[in-house]
Design an enzyme around this catalytic site. Structure first.
Site, PDB file in Angstrom:
ATOM      1  N   HIS A  59       0.858  -1.235  -0.008  1.00 26.56           N
ATOM      2  CA  HIS A  59       0.137   0.062   0.068  1.00 26.56           C
ATOM      3  C   HIS A  59       0.947   1.386   0.098  1.00 26.56           C
ATOM      4  O   HIS A  59       1.887   1.385   0.635  1.00 26.56           O
ATOM      5  CB  HIS A  59      -0.753   0.147   1.348  1.00 26.56           C
ATOM      6  CG  HIS A  59      -2.154   1.084   1.019  1.00 26.56           C
ATOM      7  ND1 HIS A  59      -2.126   2.227   1.404  1.00 26.56           N
ATOM      8  CD2 HIS A  59      -3.331   0.628   0.718  1.00 26.56           C
ATOM      9  CE1 HIS A  59      -3.290   2.812   1.210  1.00 26.56           C
ATOM     10  NE2 HIS A  59      -4.291   2.003   0.680  1.00 26.56           N
ATOM     11  N   ASP A  96      -7.907  -5.186  -0.365  1.00 23.62           N
ATOM     12  CA  ASP A  96      -8.272  -5.811  -1.808  1.00 23.62           C
ATOM     13  C   ASP A  96      -7.995  -7.437  -1.791  1.00 23.62           C
ATOM     14  O   ASP A  96      -8.476  -8.204  -2.361  1.00 23.62           O
ATOM     15  CB  ASP A  96      -7.667  -5.624  -2.783  1.00 23.62           C
ATOM     16  CG  ASP A  96      -8.354  -3.844  -3.122  1.00 23.62           C
ATOM     17  OD1 ASP A  96      -7.644  -2.830  -3.381  1.00 23.62           O
ATOM     18  OD2 ASP A  96      -9.444  -3.785  -3.162  1.00 23.62           O
TER      19      ASP A  96
HETATM   20  C1  SDX Z   1      -5.925   0.262  -3.039  1.00 22.49           C
HETATM   21  O1  SDX Z   1      -4.504   4.944  -1.729  1.00 22.49           O
HETATM   22  C2  SDX Z   1      -5.173   4.020  -1.211  1.00 22.49           C
HETATM   23  O2  SDX Z   1      -5.637   4.381  -0.212  1.00 22.49           O
HETATM   24  C3  SDX Z   1      -5.859   2.874  -2.262  1.00 22.49           C
HETATM   25  C4  SDX Z   1      -6.890   2.350  -1.472  1.00 22.49           C
HETATM   26  C5  SDX Z   1      -8.084   2.970  -1.162  1.00 22.49           C
HETATM   27  O3  SDX Z   1      -9.112   2.635  -0.218  1.00 22.49           O
HETATM   28  O4  SDX Z   1      -8.518   3.520  -2.056  1.00 22.49           O
HETATM   29  O5  SDX Z   1      -6.480   1.674  -0.199  1.00 22.49           O
HETATM   30  C6  SDX Z   1      -7.262   1.137  -2.157  1.00 22.49           C
HETATM   31  O6  SDX Z   1      -5.900   0.621  -4.135  1.00 22.49           O
HETATM   32  C7  SDX Z   1      -5.383  -0.736  -2.203  1.00 22.49           C
HETATM   33  C8  SDX Z   1      -3.859  -1.208  -3.166  1.00 22.49           C
HETATM   34  C9  SDX Z   1      -4.637  -2.066  -4.161  1.00 22.49           C
HETATM   35  N1  SDX Z   1      -3.639  -2.604  -5.116  1.00 22.49           N
HETATM   36  C10 SDX Z   1      -2.890  -3.843  -4.989  1.00 22.49           C
HETATM   37  O7  SDX Z   1      -2.917  -4.675  -4.087  1.00 22.49           O
HETATM   38  C11 SDX Z   1      -1.949  -4.014  -6.039  1.00 22.49           C
HETATM   39  C12 SDX Z   1      -0.570  -4.775  -5.493  1.00 22.49           C
HETATM   40  N2  SDX Z   1       0.064  -3.944  -4.833  1.00 22.49           N
HETATM   41  C13 SDX Z   1       0.998  -2.805  -5.458  1.00 22.49           C
HETATM   42  O8  SDX Z   1       0.886  -2.831  -6.636  1.00 22.49           O
HETATM   43  C14 SDX Z   1       1.535  -1.785  -4.676  1.00 22.49           C
HETATM   44  O9  SDX Z   1       1.695  -2.051  -3.343  1.00 22.49           O
HETATM   45  C15 SDX Z   1       0.863  -0.312  -4.575  1.00 22.49           C
HETATM   46  C16 SDX Z   1       0.451   0.185  -5.758  1.00 22.49           C
HETATM   47  C17 SDX Z   1      -0.479  -0.752  -3.808  1.00 22.49           C
HETATM   48  C18 SDX Z   1       1.528   0.589  -4.002  1.00 22.49           C
HETATM   49  O10 SDX Z   1       2.684   0.719  -4.798  1.00 22.49           O
HETATM   50  P1  SDX Z   1       3.991   1.558  -4.010  1.00 22.49           P
HETATM   51  O11 SDX Z   1       3.555   2.825  -3.591  1.00 22.49           O
HETATM   52  O12 SDX Z   1       5.046   1.748  -5.389  1.00 22.49           O
HETATM   53  O13 SDX Z   1       4.473   0.506  -3.343  1.00 22.49           O
HETATM   54  P2  SDX Z   1       5.703   0.727  -2.377  1.00 22.49           P
HETATM   55  O14 SDX Z   1       6.409   2.181  -2.755  1.00 22.49           O
HETATM   56  O15 SDX Z   1       5.222   0.592  -0.755  1.00 22.49           O
HETATM   57  O16 SDX Z   1       6.669  -0.265  -2.771  1.00 22.49           O
HETATM   58  C19 SDX Z   1       7.846  -0.258  -1.950  1.00 22.49           C
HETATM   59  C20 SDX Z   1       8.526  -1.862  -2.837  1.00 22.49           C
HETATM   60  C21 SDX Z   1       8.630  -1.573  -4.271  1.00 22.49           C
HETATM   61  O17 SDX Z   1      10.014  -2.099  -4.226  1.00 22.49           O
HETATM   62  P3  SDX Z   1      11.156  -1.244  -4.577  1.00 22.49           P
HETATM   63  O18 SDX Z   1      11.129  -0.336  -5.753  1.00 22.49           O
HETATM   64  O19 SDX Z   1      11.608  -0.494  -3.116  1.00 22.49           O
HETATM   65  O20 SDX Z   1      12.370  -2.120  -4.869  1.00 22.49           O
HETATM   66  O21 SDX Z   1       7.645  -2.812  -2.537  1.00 22.49           O
HETATM   67  C22 SDX Z   1       7.781  -3.364  -3.640  1.00 22.49           C
HETATM   68  C23 SDX Z   1       7.762  -2.211  -4.840  1.00 22.49           C
HETATM   69  O22 SDX Z   1       8.030  -2.731  -5.828  1.00 22.49           O
HETATM   70  N3  SDX Z   1       6.068  -3.644  -3.786  1.00 22.49           N
HETATM   71  C24 SDX Z   1       5.605  -5.206  -3.998  1.00 22.49           C
HETATM   72  C25 SDX Z   1       4.347  -4.944  -3.949  1.00 22.49           C
HETATM   73  N4  SDX Z   1       3.773  -3.794  -3.573  1.00 22.49           N
HETATM   74  C26 SDX Z   1       5.081  -3.125  -3.524  1.00 22.49           C
HETATM   75  N5  SDX Z   1       6.320  -6.228  -4.401  1.00 22.49           N
HETATM   76  C27 SDX Z   1       5.624  -7.265  -4.761  1.00 22.49           C
HETATM   77  N6  SDX Z   1       4.165  -7.508  -4.382  1.00 22.49           N
HETATM   78  C28 SDX Z   1       3.634  -6.454  -4.239  1.00 22.49           C
HETATM   79  N7  SDX Z   1       2.042  -6.332  -3.955  1.00 22.49           N
END
Ligand code: SDX
Length: 392
Positions: free
Chosen positions: A270, A327
């Site tokens: 998140h 989710d």
């Molecule tokens: C919602 O904003 C909100 O409030 C949204 C929401 C709402 O109520 O409106 O809460 C609803 O959208 C929840 C999120 C649903 N999406 C997913 O579950 C999709 C899978 N999650 C990822 O795509 C990701 O975690 C995000 C999009 C949610 C967040 O993306 P970020 O901001 O890039 O995540 P981060 O900066 O915390 O990531 C840190 C690291 C990164 O690696 P590095 O670049 O540091 O090497 O963690 C990695 C990311 O690549 N990472 C993951 C991951 N999520 C982040 N690696 C593997 N699996 C994952 N799910």
């Protein structure tokens, strides 16, 4: 040499905003709606009470609740002509595509009667959107399965009405299952509002130009559809089904950690929560309750529990503070209740409409409100002279 210099528009960016609606502490996993913890609202209140809280500022007294419910109920029908919009879609159109189109079309029905400078008319538009979203969502589902639309029944609760319009048919009585109604209502509460997430920011930015509120909500629906946002509930269940068995979890965890693999664990991570999403905990409890009620045994839930257990104990996920989000479990419940995966984000949009209209109202009501204009860092070429085509 690129001229990387910051463009200074002469005013502070409006990318951030002030709001009284929702507080999130991502580090502690705290979510409050006007001060009330989401866990207490989910366990003790109803979606319409939370809608009143977000839209009107306080949890309602019994009389206020009756009045609010009556107001919403009286707006649940849609204009008969709106039904025609559904016919324009292919039968296999994704219900979110239909939602974008039909909700956007509402702007044509109410454009002339929505003076956004009039607080009373802003509230009427908000009531119309909250009231009509279940009807429009249920019609999108009915259209996709070739069944007749079911009109609202104003004797039922907001959520009971939605379940009947979705799963009922004109040919027979539909009995709302109270346990399912309660679970669905709780799922709506968990999705009602979430501070300045991508789709809410979209609604605010669109609304900041004075655009028609129905068109602004359509913009929010479009943004929510993305798999990184609200589309994750559909993607998470598809991922759990693809994993299929706990023995295959390590392979997917390995892929999620592989920088060269675009695969991410859907329903994990998140932008704000670097702790457990409090909504995910309530959602997990609700899965158990729904499964007990429906006497469902779904291997996908077992996969979800074991995937969560393994990920939460994996150094990569611990280091990056990746936890299940709202989710991760929602799709399992919605599937058990009978919704196809294509409807999951529609349900998210239905519930989030309350937050979107509350945030839109809060923004538009601010006398100091100005059009949004996010800043940028220019990284293109420095100033240079034009070269005629025969000299290039
Ligand atoms: C919602 O904003 C909100 O409030 C949204 C929401 C709402 O109520 O409106 O809460 C609803 O959208 C929840 C999120 C649903 N999406 C997913 O579950 C999709 C899978 N999650 C990822 O795509 C990701 O975690 C995000 C999009 C949610 C967040 O993306 P970020 O901001 O890039 O995540 P981060 O900066 O915390 O990531 C840190 C690291 C990164 O690696 P590095 O670049 O540091 O090497 O963690 C990695 C990311 O690549 N990472 C993951 C991951 N999520 C982040 N690696 C593997 N699996 C994952 N799910």
């Amino acid at each position: 040499q690129t001229g990387a210099f910051t463009y200074d528009p002469g005013f502070t960016s409006t990318a951030s905003c002030e709001s009284e609606l929702t507080f999130i502490d991502g580090g502690e996993g705290v979510l409050l709606h006007r001060g009330y913890p989401i866990e207490q609202l989910a366990e003790q209140s109803s979606f319409m009470e939370v809608a009143h809280l977000l839209l009107r500022g306080e949890l309602p007294t019994a009389d206020e609740y009756a009045d609010f419910n009556n107001t919403i109920t009286r707006h649940t029908m849609v204009h008969e002509q709106l039904r025609g919009f559904y016919q324009g879609f292919r039968r296999d159109a994704h219900p979110m595509a239909i939602m974008c189109g039909v909700v956007g079309a509402l702007s044509a029905f109410y454009h002339d009667s929505t003076d956004i400078n009039d607080p009373a008319q802003r509230m009427i538009a908000s009531h119309r959107l909250v009231a009509k979203m279940p009807t429009i969502a249920a019609m999108a589902y009915k259209y996709s399965i070739g069944q007749p639309f079911v009109y609202p029944d104003n004797e039922l609760s907001y959520t009971g009405n939605f379940l009947r319009m979705t799963f009922g048919v004109p040919a027979e009585e539909y009995e709302v299952n109270p346990a399912i109604e309660k679970a669905m209502d709780r799922i709506f509460i968990l999705h009602a509002d979430h501070e300045q997430n991508a789709s809410t920011s979209t609604v605010r930015l669109a609304g900041s130009s004075g655009a028609n509120p129905f068109a602004c909500i359509a913009a929010g629906i479009a943004c929510l559809w993305g798999p990184a946002h609200g589309g994750a509930n559909e993607a998470a269940l598809n991922m759990l089904k693809e994993i299929g068995h706990p023995d295959r979890i390590p392979e997917y965890i390995k892929r999620a950690k592989d920088k060269d693999d675009p695969f991410r664990l859907m329903g994990f991570g998140h932008r704000v929560y670097k702790n457990y999403d409090p909504r995910a905990s309530v959602m997990q409890e609700t899965v158990r309750e729904v499964f007990d009620t429906l006497k469902v045994k779904d291997p996908v839930f077992e996969v979800a529990l074991q995937l969560e257990e393994m990920a939460l104990n994996d150094p990569y996920f611990i280091d990056k503070k990746l936890f299940p989000n709202v989710d991760f479990y929602s799709g399992i419940i919605l599937s058990a209740i009978g919704f196809p995966t294509s409807m999951f984000t529609v349900l998210f949009a239905l519930a989030r409409t309350v937050g979107w209209v509350a945030q839109w109202n809060e923004m538009i009501s601010d006398p100091g409100q100005r059009i949004g204009r996010p800043r940028q860092l220019y990284t293109g070429p420095a100033k240079r002279d034009f070269v005629p085509i025969d000299k290039r």
